[in-house]
Design an enzyme around this catalytic site. Structure first.
Site, PDB file in Angstrom:
ATOM      1  N   GLU A  27       7.699  62.048  36.389  1.00 21.96           N
ATOM      2  CA  GLU A  27       9.023  62.317  35.557  1.00 21.96           C
ATOM      3  C   GLU A  27       9.676  60.713  35.631  1.00 21.96           C
ATOM      4  OE1 GLU A  27      10.121  64.869  34.150  1.00 21.96           O
ATOM      5  OE2 GLU A  27       8.385  66.269  34.620  1.00 21.96           O
ATOM      6  N   GLU A  68      17.871  67.230  38.378  1.00 20.14           N
ATOM      7  CA  GLU A  68      16.838  66.653  37.780  1.00 20.14           C
ATOM      8  C   GLU A  68      15.265  67.379  38.132  1.00 20.14           C
ATOM      9  OE1 GLU A  68      14.753  65.279  34.945  1.00 20.14           O
ATOM     10  OE2 GLU A  68      16.636  64.371  35.189  1.00 20.14           O
ATOM     11  N   GLU A  75      11.238  73.188  32.981  1.00 20.49           N
ATOM     12  CA  GLU A  75      10.254  72.746  32.107  1.00 20.49           C
ATOM     13  C   GLU A  75       8.707  72.949  32.248  1.00 20.49           C
ATOM     14  OE1 GLU A  75      10.923  68.546  31.503  1.00 20.49           O
ATOM     15  OE2 GLU A  75      12.942  68.742  30.181  1.00 20.49           O
TER      16      GLU A  75
END
Length: 121
Positions: A27, A68, A75
């Site tokens: 990420e 995050e 996701e």
């Protein structure tokens, strides 16, 4: 009945660390936010302000990383369920992004407000 092993502090800690390592590997947004945290922690330590202000700054700083992490989990879960384009999948991912956006707003407003009070009052 849930398929869950008994609680073990060390195993659970290793799961969390595995998650952090995976975030660092995959990420980019998490890496950028972690760099911001690493750069601003010394500022937070040495700034001349009250403990309450420092705690607010710390919480808002780490709130970005927490947001995050939540976004990445959303996701990945959506991608696990479907790789095809689906409006509900998009909406879920957009809501995850909104979480991050709001956390950044809280961070910026908190830090700017405290700096304003320190330097201009």
């Amino acid at each position: 009945m849930r398929n869950q092993p008994k609680y073990n502090f060390f195993k659970n800690t290793s799961y969390a660390l595995n998650g952090i390592v995976d975030l660092l590997k995959t990420e980019t947004s998490f890496k950028i936010e972690l760099i911001i945290v690493v750069l601003l922690l010394p500022v937070l330590i040495f700034i001349d302000t009250t403990l309450v202000n420092k705690l607010l700054m710390f919480i808002s700083l780490f709130g970005m990383l927490i947001a995050e992490t939540i976004n990445s989990a959303i996701e990945r879960t959506v991608d696990l369920v479907t790789l095809e384009h689906h409006i509900m999948a998009k909406r879920a991912k957009d809501v995850g992004s909104a979480i991050v956006f709001f956390s950044i707003i809280v961070f910026v407003v908190t830090w700017l407000s405290i700096f304003y009070v320190i330097f201009f009052q």
